[in-house]
Write a protein that holds these residues in place. Structure first.
Motif, PDB file in Angstrom:
ATOM      1  N   PHE A   1       0.818  -1.203   0.000  1.00  0.00           N
ATOM      2  CA  PHE A   1       0.000   0.000   0.000  1.00  0.00           C
ATOM      3  C   PHE A   1       0.857   1.261   0.000  1.00  0.00           C
ATOM      4  O   PHE A   1       1.804   1.381   0.779  1.00  0.00           O
ATOM      5  N   ILE A   2       0.535   2.195  -0.892  1.00  0.00           N
ATOM      6  CA  ILE A   2       1.186   3.503  -0.910  1.00  0.00           C
ATOM      7  C   ILE A   2       0.197   4.523  -0.372  1.00  0.00           C
ATOM      8  O   ILE A   2      -0.883   4.705  -0.933  1.00  0.00           O
ATOM      9  N   GLN A   3       0.553   5.168   0.720  1.00  0.00           N
ATOM     10  CA  GLN A   3      -0.308   6.180   1.313  1.00  0.00           C
ATOM     11  C   GLN A   3      -0.038   7.527   0.662  1.00  0.00           C
ATOM     12  O   GLN A   3       1.074   8.049   0.721  1.00  0.00           O
ATOM     13  N   THR A   4      -1.053   8.079   0.004  1.00  0.00           N
ATOM     14  CA  THR A   4      -0.886   9.354  -0.688  1.00  0.00           C
ATOM     15  C   THR A   4      -1.273  10.549   0.177  1.00  0.00           C
ATOM     16  O   THR A   4      -0.927  11.682  -0.156  1.00  0.00           O
ATOM     17  N   GLY A   5      -2.017  10.305   1.259  1.00  0.00           N
ATOM     18  CA  GLY A   5      -2.493  11.406   2.081  1.00  0.00           C
ATOM     19  C   GLY A   5      -3.761  12.039   1.547  1.00  0.00           C
ATOM     20  O   GLY A   5      -4.286  12.984   2.133  1.00  0.00           O
ATOM     21  N   ILE A   6      -4.268  11.513   0.410  1.00  0.00           N
ATOM     22  CA  ILE A   6      -5.543  11.971  -0.166  1.00  0.00           C
ATOM     23  C   ILE A   6      -6.590  10.926   0.209  1.00  0.00           C
ATOM     24  O   ILE A   6      -6.525   9.789  -0.267  1.00  0.00           O
ATOM     25  N   SER A   7      -7.537  11.279   1.071  1.00  0.00           N
ATOM     26  CA  SER A   7      -8.462  10.281   1.615  1.00  0.00           C
ATOM     27  C   SER A   7      -9.290   9.588   0.537  1.00  0.00           C
ATOM     28  O   SER A   7      -9.548   8.385   0.621  1.00  0.00           O
ATOM     29  N   SER A   8      -9.699  10.318  -0.503  1.00  0.00           N
ATOM     30  CA  SER A   8     -10.513   9.706  -1.554  1.00  0.00           C
ATOM     31  C   SER A   8      -9.722   8.671  -2.349  1.00  0.00           C
ATOM     32  O   SER A   8     -10.292   7.710  -2.871  1.00  0.00           O
ATOM     33  N   ILE A   9      -8.405   8.840  -2.425  1.00  0.00           N
ATOM     34  CA  ILE A   9      -7.565   7.844  -3.100  1.00  0.00           C
ATOM     35  C   ILE A   9      -7.274   6.682  -2.156  1.00  0.00           C
ATOM     36  O   ILE A   9      -7.451   5.509  -2.511  1.00  0.00           O
ATOM     37  N   ASP A  10      -6.826   6.994  -0.949  1.00  0.00           N
ATOM     38  CA  ASP A  10      -6.423   5.957  -0.005  1.00  0.00           C
ATOM     39  C   ASP A  10      -7.581   5.041   0.382  1.00  0.00           C
ATOM     40  O   ASP A  10      -7.385   3.847   0.625  1.00  0.00           O
ATOM     41  N   CYS A  11      -8.795   5.585   0.444  1.00  0.00           N
ATOM     42  CA  CYS A  11      -9.949   4.794   0.894  1.00  0.00           C
ATOM     43  C   CYS A  11     -10.738   4.173  -0.260  1.00  0.00           C
ATOM     44  O   CYS A  11     -11.258   3.068  -0.120  1.00  0.00           O
ATOM     45  N   LEU A  12     -10.833   4.864  -1.374  1.00  0.00           N
ATOM     46  CA  LEU A  12     -11.718   4.411  -2.452  1.00  0.00           C
ATOM     47  C   LEU A  12     -10.975   3.846  -3.661  1.00  0.00           C
ATOM     48  O   LEU A  12     -11.485   2.960  -4.348  1.00  0.00           O
ATOM     49  N   MET A  13      -9.791   4.373  -3.972  1.00  0.00           N
ATOM     50  CA  MET A  13      -9.057   3.942  -5.163  1.00  0.00           C
ATOM     51  C   MET A  13      -7.594   3.770  -4.778  1.00  0.00           C
ATOM     52  O   MET A  13      -6.710   4.489  -5.221  1.00  0.00           O
ATOM     53  N   THR A  14      -7.345   2.795  -3.902  1.00  0.00           N
ATOM     54  CA  THR A  14      -6.049   2.629  -3.257  1.00  0.00           C
ATOM     55  C   THR A  14      -4.924   2.442  -4.272  1.00  0.00           C
ATOM     56  O   THR A  14      -5.050   1.675  -5.229  1.00  0.00           O
ATOM     57  N   LEU A  15      -3.829   3.157  -4.049  1.00  0.00           N
ATOM     58  CA  LEU A  15      -2.646   3.025  -4.892  1.00  0.00           C
ATOM     59  C   LEU A  15      -1.725   1.961  -4.308  1.00  0.00           C
ATOM     60  O   LEU A  15      -1.376   2.015  -3.125  1.00  0.00           O
ATOM     61  N   ILE A  16      -1.355   0.988  -5.130  1.00  0.00           N
ATOM     62  CA  ILE A  16      -0.512  -0.126  -4.708  1.00  0.00           C
ATOM     63  C   ILE A  16       0.800  -0.082  -5.482  1.00  0.00           C
ATOM     64  O   ILE A  16       0.813   0.237  -6.673  1.00  0.00           O
ATOM     65  N   ARG A  17       1.899  -0.386  -4.809  1.00  0.00           N
ATOM     66  CA  ARG A  17       3.206  -0.378  -5.489  1.00  0.00           C
ATOM     67  C   ARG A  17       3.212  -1.388  -6.628  1.00  0.00           C
ATOM     68  O   ARG A  17       2.869  -2.556  -6.442  1.00  0.00           O
ATOM     69  N   GLY A  18       3.583  -0.925  -7.801  1.00  0.00           N
ATOM     70  CA  GLY A  18       3.585  -1.770  -8.990  1.00  0.00           C
ATOM     71  C   GLY A  18       2.375  -1.544  -9.879  1.00  0.00           C
ATOM     72  O   GLY A  18       2.274  -2.139 -10.949  1.00  0.00           O
ATOM     73  N   GLN A  19       1.452  -0.683  -9.449  1.00  0.00           N
ATOM     74  CA  GLN A  19       0.265  -0.399 -10.248  1.00  0.00           C
ATOM     75  C   GLN A  19       0.257   1.052 -10.714  1.00  0.00           C
ATOM     76  O   GLN A  19       1.041   1.871 -10.269  1.00  0.00           O
ATOM     77  N   LYS A  20      -0.685   1.339 -11.641  1.00  0.00           N
ATOM     78  CA  LYS A  20      -0.851   2.694 -12.149  1.00  0.00           C
ATOM     79  C   LYS A  20      -2.167   3.266 -11.658  1.00  0.00           C
ATOM     80  O   LYS A  20      -3.140   2.526 -11.480  1.00  0.00           O
ATOM     81  N   LEU A  21      -2.202   4.563 -11.436  1.00  0.00           N
ATOM     82  CA  LEU A  21      -3.420   5.233 -10.999  1.00  0.00           C
ATOM     83  C   LEU A  21      -3.609   6.495 -11.831  1.00  0.00           C
ATOM     84  O   LEU A  21      -2.853   7.453 -11.695  1.00  0.00           O
ATOM     85  N   PRO A  22      -4.615   6.508 -12.735  1.00  0.00           N
ATOM     86  CA  PRO A  22      -4.877   7.727 -13.514  1.00  0.00           C
ATOM     87  C   PRO A  22      -5.750   8.700 -12.729  1.00  0.00           C
ATOM     88  O   PRO A  22      -6.625   8.296 -11.970  1.00  0.00           O
ATOM     89  N   ILE A  23      -5.486   9.974 -12.895  1.00  0.00           N
ATOM     90  CA  ILE A  23      -6.318  11.013 -12.294  1.00  0.00           C
ATOM     91  C   ILE A  23      -6.851  11.881 -13.434  1.00  0.00           C
ATOM     92  O   ILE A  23      -6.080  12.526 -14.148  1.00  0.00           O
ATOM     93  N   PHE A  24      -8.162  11.873 -13.610  1.00  0.00           N
ATOM     94  CA  PHE A  24      -8.786  12.627 -14.693  1.00  0.00           C
ATOM     95  C   PHE A  24      -9.246  13.979 -14.165  1.00  0.00           C
ATOM     96  O   PHE A  24      -9.866  14.064 -13.105  1.00  0.00           O
TER      97      PHE A  24
END
Length: 214
Positions: free
Chosen positions: A50-73
């Motif tokens: 788990f990568i903690q971004t400090g953005i609650s909407s990302i950390d709780c709803l669209m969690t960022l994991i090491r080795g994955q990609k996360l697009p922000i539109f």
């Protein structure tokens, strides 16, 4: 090719890896082809850190994991630049300390005031020492814009696989990159697809995105 060594940490470069911080050229221990190569899917490790971004909407709803990609539109007028900086300055990963956790930040086609905002925000937050920045401004040649994300990912791969570091890559704005691809494709008189973009745009993006992984 891009000259690389661990002293690139804390440095700021233009879109093709030339120093912008006045500290002179990098004393390279190796040079890497910026095109790289995607990781073999069979050899990838299963992502579960788990990568903690400090953005609650990302950390709780669209969690960022090491080795994955996360697009922000986002859209025009939205504070996506501030969000990108906030993620870069707040990001934490389990079992990773400052000495083995790095941020590679690539900005493509940004205005000069936005570029100044990025550099000052990193300095003020105290994360500049473990960050590598690639800044391509809107006044730079378009051809450089398509090299910027590849320079950033080559740097990230070097730090990750040569120095066993955890690396978070943030790229903004991919739309500027796509527009650069469209402009170059048009100048080559290639057959356009939807909205004038070349038909190979999605495979071109995949060649960038699929370089991220464990």
């Amino acid at each position: 090719s891009l000259p690389l060594s661990k002293e690139i940490l804390g440095r700021t470069f233009d879109g093709i890896g030339r120093p912008l911080d006045g500290l002179g050229p990098v004393f390279a221990e190796c040079e890497r082809d910026i095109n790289g190569s995607p990781i073999n899917p069979v050899s990838r490790e299963y992502p579960n850190a788990f990568i903690q971004t400090g953005i609650s909407s990302i950390d709780c709803l669209m969690t960022l994991i090491r080795g994955q990609k996360l697009p922000i539109f986002s859209g025009n007028g939205m504070p996506h630049d501030k969000l990108a900086v906030q993620i870069a300055t707040q990001a934490k990963i389990k079992n990773a300390e400052n000495d083995n956790f790095a941020i590679v930040f690539a900005a493509m086609g940004v205005k000069h005031d936005v570029a100044d905002f990025f550099t000052s925000a990193f300095k003020n937050s105290g994360t500049s020492d473990r960050s590598v920045m690639f800044i391509n401004t809107s006044s730079d040649p378009v051809a450089q814009r398509i090299l910027t994300p590849r320079c950033a990912l080559t740097t990230a791969e070097y730090l990750a696989f040569n120095h066993n570091m955890h690396v978070l890559v943030i790229m903004t704005d991919i739309t500027s990159y796509c527009e650069a691809v469209r402009e170059i494709s048009s100048s080559k008189q290639e057959i356009p697809s939807r909205k004038g973009y070349p038909g190979y745009l999605y495979s071109d993006l995949a060649s960038i995105y699929e370089r991220a992984g464990i």
